[in-house]
Design a protein around this motif. Sequence first.
Motif, PDB file in Angstrom:
ATOM      1  N   SER A   2       0.816  -1.218   0.000  1.00  0.00           N
ATOM      2  CA  SER A   2       0.000   0.000   0.000  1.00  0.00           C
ATOM      3  C   SER A   2       0.852   1.272   0.000  1.00  0.00           C
ATOM      4  CB  SER A   2      -0.912   0.007   1.238  1.00  0.00           C
ATOM      5  OG  SER A   2      -0.144   0.156   2.422  1.00  0.00           O
ATOM      6  N   GLY A   3       2.183   1.134  -0.008  1.00  0.00           N
ATOM      7  CA  GLY A   3       3.056   2.303  -0.087  1.00  0.00           C
ATOM      8  C   GLY A   3       3.894   2.573   1.141  1.00  0.00           C
ATOM      9  N   VAL A   4       3.652   1.841   2.237  1.00  0.00           N
ATOM     10  CA  VAL A   4       4.460   1.992   3.440  1.00  0.00           C
ATOM     11  C   VAL A   4       5.840   1.395   3.189  1.00  0.00           C
ATOM     12  CG1 VAL A   4       4.696   1.252   5.849  1.00  0.00           C
ATOM     13  CG2 VAL A   4       2.484   2.021   4.983  1.00  0.00           C
ATOM     14  N   THR A   5       6.896   2.042   3.686  1.00  0.00           N
ATOM     15  CA  THR A   5       8.253   1.532   3.469  1.00  0.00           C
ATOM     16  C   THR A   5       8.698   0.553   4.556  1.00  0.00           C
ATOM     17  OG1 THR A   5       9.205   3.430   4.644  1.00  0.00           O
ATOM     18  CG2 THR A   5       8.950   3.617   2.251  1.00  0.00           C
ATOM     19  N   ALA A   6       8.121   0.663   5.755  1.00  0.00           N
ATOM     20  CA  ALA A   6       8.460  -0.243   6.849  1.00  0.00           C
ATOM     21  C   ALA A   6       7.402  -0.106   7.931  1.00  0.00           C
ATOM     22  CB  ALA A   6       9.844   0.074   7.418  1.00  0.00           C
ATOM     23  N   VAL A   7       7.256  -1.155   8.754  1.00  0.00           N
ATOM     24  CA  VAL A   7       6.310  -1.144   9.869  1.00  0.00           C
ATOM     25  C   VAL A   7       7.090  -1.388  11.157  1.00  0.00           C
ATOM     26  CG1 VAL A   7       4.266  -2.202  10.898  1.00  0.00           C
ATOM     27  CG2 VAL A   7       4.458  -2.021   8.406  1.00  0.00           C
ATOM     28  N   LEU A   8       6.846  -0.554  12.162  1.00  0.00           N
ATOM     29  CA  LEU A   8       7.494  -0.699  13.462  1.00  0.00           C
ATOM     30  C   LEU A   8       6.430  -0.880  14.530  1.00  0.00           C
ATOM     31  CD1 LEU A   8      10.087  -0.549  15.233  1.00  0.00           C
ATOM     32  CD2 LEU A   8       9.633   1.907  15.454  1.00  0.00           C
ATOM     33  N   ARG A   9       6.549  -1.961  15.298  1.00  0.00           N
ATOM     34  CA  ARG A   9       5.603  -2.243  16.393  1.00  0.00           C
ATOM     35  C   ARG A   9       6.337  -2.061  17.712  1.00  0.00           C
ATOM     36  NH1 ARG A   9       5.088  -5.736  12.266  1.00  0.00           N
ATOM     37  NH2 ARG A   9       3.065  -5.836  11.217  1.00  0.00           N
ATOM     38  N   VAL A  10       5.944  -1.045  18.459  1.00  0.00           N
ATOM     39  CA  VAL A  10       6.640  -0.657  19.684  1.00  0.00           C
ATOM     40  C   VAL A  10       5.732  -0.858  20.884  1.00  0.00           C
ATOM     41  CG1 VAL A  10       7.882   1.192  20.866  1.00  0.00           C
ATOM     42  CG2 VAL A  10       7.863   1.117  18.371  1.00  0.00           C
ATOM     43  N   GLY A  11       6.274  -1.434  21.951  1.00  0.00           N
ATOM     44  CA  GLY A  11       5.585  -1.504  23.225  1.00  0.00           C
ATOM     45  C   GLY A  11       6.192  -0.496  24.182  1.00  0.00           C
ATOM     46  N   ALA A  12       5.364   0.226  24.928  1.00  0.00           N
ATOM     47  CA  ALA A  12       5.861   1.263  25.832  1.00  0.00           C
ATOM     48  C   ALA A  12       4.824   1.542  26.910  1.00  0.00           C
ATOM     49  CB  ALA A  12       6.172   2.553  25.064  1.00  0.00           C
ATOM     50  N   PRO A  13       5.252   2.134  28.027  1.00  0.00           N
ATOM     51  CA  PRO A  13       4.279   2.549  29.050  1.00  0.00           C
ATOM     52  C   PRO A  13       3.405   3.672  28.514  1.00  0.00           C
ATOM     53  CG  PRO A  13       6.450   3.393  29.573  1.00  0.00           C
ATOM     54  CD  PRO A  13       6.634   2.453  28.427  1.00  0.00           C
ATOM     55  N   SER A  14       2.283   3.917  29.188  1.00  0.00           N
ATOM     56  CA  SER A  14       1.349   4.944  28.705  1.00  0.00           C
ATOM     57  C   SER A  14       1.913   6.343  28.820  1.00  0.00           C
ATOM     58  CB  SER A  14       0.026   4.849  29.473  1.00  0.00           C
ATOM     59  OG  SER A  14       0.256   5.007  30.869  1.00  0.00           O
ATOM     60  N   VAL A  15       2.891   6.542  29.733  1.00  0.00           N
ATOM     61  CA  VAL A  15       3.516   7.855  29.884  1.00  0.00           C
ATOM     62  C   VAL A  15       4.998   7.734  29.612  1.00  0.00           C
ATOM     63  CG1 VAL A  15       4.014   9.748  31.448  1.00  0.00           C
ATOM     64  CG2 VAL A  15       1.832   8.580  31.595  1.00  0.00           C
ATOM     65  N   THR A  16       5.448   8.347  28.553  1.00  0.00           N
ATOM     66  CA  THR A  16       6.862   8.395  28.218  1.00  0.00           C
ATOM     67  C   THR A  16       7.111   9.587  27.314  1.00  0.00           C
ATOM     68  OG1 THR A  16       8.604   7.345  26.904  1.00  0.00           O
ATOM     69  CG2 THR A  16       6.364   6.611  26.487  1.00  0.00           C
ATOM     70  N   ALA A  17       8.104  10.379  27.652  1.00  0.00           N
ATOM     71  CA  ALA A  17       8.450  11.527  26.807  1.00  0.00           C
ATOM     72  C   ALA A  17       9.350  11.098  25.660  1.00  0.00           C
ATOM     73  CB  ALA A  17       9.137  12.599  27.650  1.00  0.00           C
ATOM     74  N   ALA A  18      10.164  10.056  25.892  1.00  0.00           N
ATOM     75  CA  ALA A  18      11.167   9.665  24.904  1.00  0.00           C
ATOM     76  C   ALA A  18      10.552   9.032  23.663  1.00  0.00           C
ATOM     77  CB  ALA A  18      12.174   8.703  25.539  1.00  0.00           C
ATOM     78  N   VAL A  19       9.567   8.142  23.850  1.00  0.00           N
ATOM     79  CA  VAL A  19       9.044   7.388  22.712  1.00  0.00           C
ATOM     80  C   VAL A  19       8.322   8.275  21.689  1.00  0.00           C
ATOM     81  CG1 VAL A  19       7.378   5.606  22.029  1.00  0.00           C
ATOM     82  CG2 VAL A  19       8.974   5.179  23.903  1.00  0.00           C
ATOM     83  N   PRO A  20       7.397   9.167  22.091  1.00  0.00           N
ATOM     84  CA  PRO A  20       6.769  10.027  21.082  1.00  0.00           C
ATOM     85  C   PRO A  20       7.783  10.879  20.315  1.00  0.00           C
ATOM     86  CG  PRO A  20       5.547  10.124  23.135  1.00  0.00           C
ATOM     87  CD  PRO A  20       6.816   9.388  23.436  1.00  0.00           C
ATOM     88  N   ALA A  21       8.765  11.446  21.047  1.00  0.00           N
ATOM     89  CA  ALA A  21       9.783  12.264  20.379  1.00  0.00           C
ATOM     90  C   ALA A  21      10.613  11.413  19.426  1.00  0.00           C
ATOM     91  CB  ALA A  21      10.682  12.927  21.419  1.00  0.00           C
ATOM     92  N   ALA A  22      10.925  10.184  19.822  1.00  0.00           N
ATOM     93  CA  ALA A  22      11.715   9.303  18.961  1.00  0.00           C
ATOM     94  C   ALA A  22      10.922   8.884  17.723  1.00  0.00           C
ATOM     95  CB  ALA A  22      12.164   8.076  19.746  1.00  0.00           C
ATOM     96  N   ILE A  23       9.616   8.672  17.873  1.00  0.00           N
ATOM     97  CA  ILE A  23       8.780   8.314  16.718  1.00  0.00           C
ATOM     98  C   ILE A  23       8.761   9.455  15.711  1.00  0.00           C
ATOM     99  CG2 ILE A  23       6.397   7.878  15.988  1.00  0.00           C
ATOM    100  CD1 ILE A  23       6.024   6.266  18.557  1.00  0.00           C
ATOM    101  N   VAL A  24       8.620  10.688  16.209  1.00  0.00           N
ATOM    102  CA  VAL A  24       8.629  11.851  15.311  1.00  0.00           C
ATOM    103  C   VAL A  24       9.956  11.937  14.571  1.00  0.00           C
ATOM    104  CG1 VAL A  24       8.590  14.367  15.222  1.00  0.00           C
ATOM    105  CG2 VAL A  24       6.938  13.150  16.648  1.00  0.00           C
ATOM    106  N   ARG A  25      11.070  11.760  15.302  1.00  0.00           N
ATOM    107  CA  ARG A  25      12.385  11.828  14.656  1.00  0.00           C
ATOM    108  C   ARG A  25      12.548  10.696  13.645  1.00  0.00           C
ATOM    109  NH1 ARG A  25      17.369  13.922  14.666  1.00  0.00           N
ATOM    110  NH2 ARG A  25      19.144  12.529  14.325  1.00  0.00           N
ATOM    111  N   LEU A  26      12.091   9.485  14.001  1.00  0.00           N
ATOM    112  CA  LEU A  26      12.177   8.359  13.073  1.00  0.00           C
ATOM    113  C   LEU A  26      11.445   8.662  11.780  1.00  0.00           C
ATOM    114  CD1 LEU A  26      12.806   5.326  12.450  1.00  0.00           C
ATOM    115  CD2 LEU A  26      10.599   4.795  13.521  1.00  0.00           C
ATOM    116  N   ARG A  27      10.256   9.246  11.880  1.00  0.00           N
ATOM    117  CA  ARG A  27       9.481   9.531  10.670  1.00  0.00           C
ATOM    118  C   ARG A  27      10.061  10.694   9.876  1.00  0.00           C
ATOM    119  NH1 ARG A  27       5.314   7.886   8.823  1.00  0.00           N
ATOM    120  NH2 ARG A  27       4.520   9.966   8.308  1.00  0.00           N
ATOM    121  N   GLU A  28      10.832  11.540  10.532  1.00  0.00           N
ATOM    122  CA  GLU A  28      11.560  12.577   9.786  1.00  0.00           C
ATOM    123  C   GLU A  28      12.652  11.955   8.921  1.00  0.00           C
ATOM    124  OE1 GLU A  28      12.994  15.119  12.823  1.00  0.00           O
ATOM    125  OE2 GLU A  28      11.115  16.268  13.021  1.00  0.00           O
ATOM    126  N   ARG A  29      13.289  10.921   9.446  1.00  0.00           N
ATOM    127  CA  ARG A  29      14.373  10.255   8.734  1.00  0.00           C
ATOM    128  C   ARG A  29      13.847   9.190   7.770  1.00  0.00           C
ATOM    129  NH1 ARG A  29      19.442  10.911  10.720  1.00  0.00           N
ATOM    130  NH2 ARG A  29      20.062   8.815  10.073  1.00  0.00           N
TER     131      ARG A  29
END
Length: 325
Positions: free
Chosen positions: A90-117
């Motif tokens: 469907s056009g996606v280049t890769a799929v990432l499945r991440v498990g994390a706690p409901s509160v984390t500052a690092a994971v959302p910021a890392a997801i944004v950076r990953l999608r920038e790259r």
Amino acid sequence: MRTLRLRHLELLVALSETATMRGAAARLHLSQPAISKMLGEVESCFGARLFERSHQGIHANALGVSAAFRARAVLNELARATEDVDALQSGVTAVLRVGAPSVTAAVPAAIVRLRERMPGVAVQLREGRVHELIHRLLQGELDCVFGAITPELLSSDMVPLLEPAVLLKDALCVLASASNGSIAARSYQRAELQAAKWVLPPRETLVRQAFMTAFLNSGVTPPVPVIEAMSSVTIGTVLRQDASLLCAVRLEHAVDEIARGGARRLDVSPSIDLPSFGLFFRRDGMERPLVLTEFADAIRHVSQVAAPKRRAARRRLEVNSAGTA
């Protein structure tokens, strides 16, 4: 082993979960004689008895538990492979499945950076308790897990199966409302905060236990909370709506609340470390896909960016404290 079929793997999982021939037959839409025949084939392939039969039903022995665990991981990996192929078509280049706690500052910021790259990446975030997420990782449902290295995890038999990709320090933090005028910008000893109105997580949590130990080590009876809550949404909401409250949270939660606005971190001595946070992969000896290595790099990057900001905030707090004195 080459005679094993996917149906055999499905049988291992079904028997480990239903504990009866009848239950496995119903799940796989087969007759009980067919199930019995297939189980004989599976045990012949492994060269060992995997399940013990009795009048109460059938249960996996140690060998069967291990075989069923691996079978479940294989089936989940195949299911994920099918999903990945559909996504890539469907056009996606890769799929990432991440498990994390409901509160984390690092994971959302890392997801944004990953999608920038890697703009074409699709990310599926699954939230929950780290122990449960690690199980899902080992069963092939997730690609990686970001969570605290808890005593429960360390005492389990899962540690040798995990590969820590990134480790981040964590600490016990105290938050106050930004509009709390009774809390000055200075360093506090724990005894000075004993009479405060506290919002705390339940007693069985690491944060609560570290909080109580910190007061006891200071020779002070731990405060009894006026509000006991586990939900980060609840904790953040009551803190902003009642400026008189103080909250004890882990660093990841503190960073997230401060970023939302309306909350500030108090400088409380002595500092108390909590078990580190880590990004974990399965230790399977396979080469990591690019999306996993890029996500690990993104976690490292956001943690390194955040560290100077935290140190600068602490220096500002120390300067304000000296000026007040």
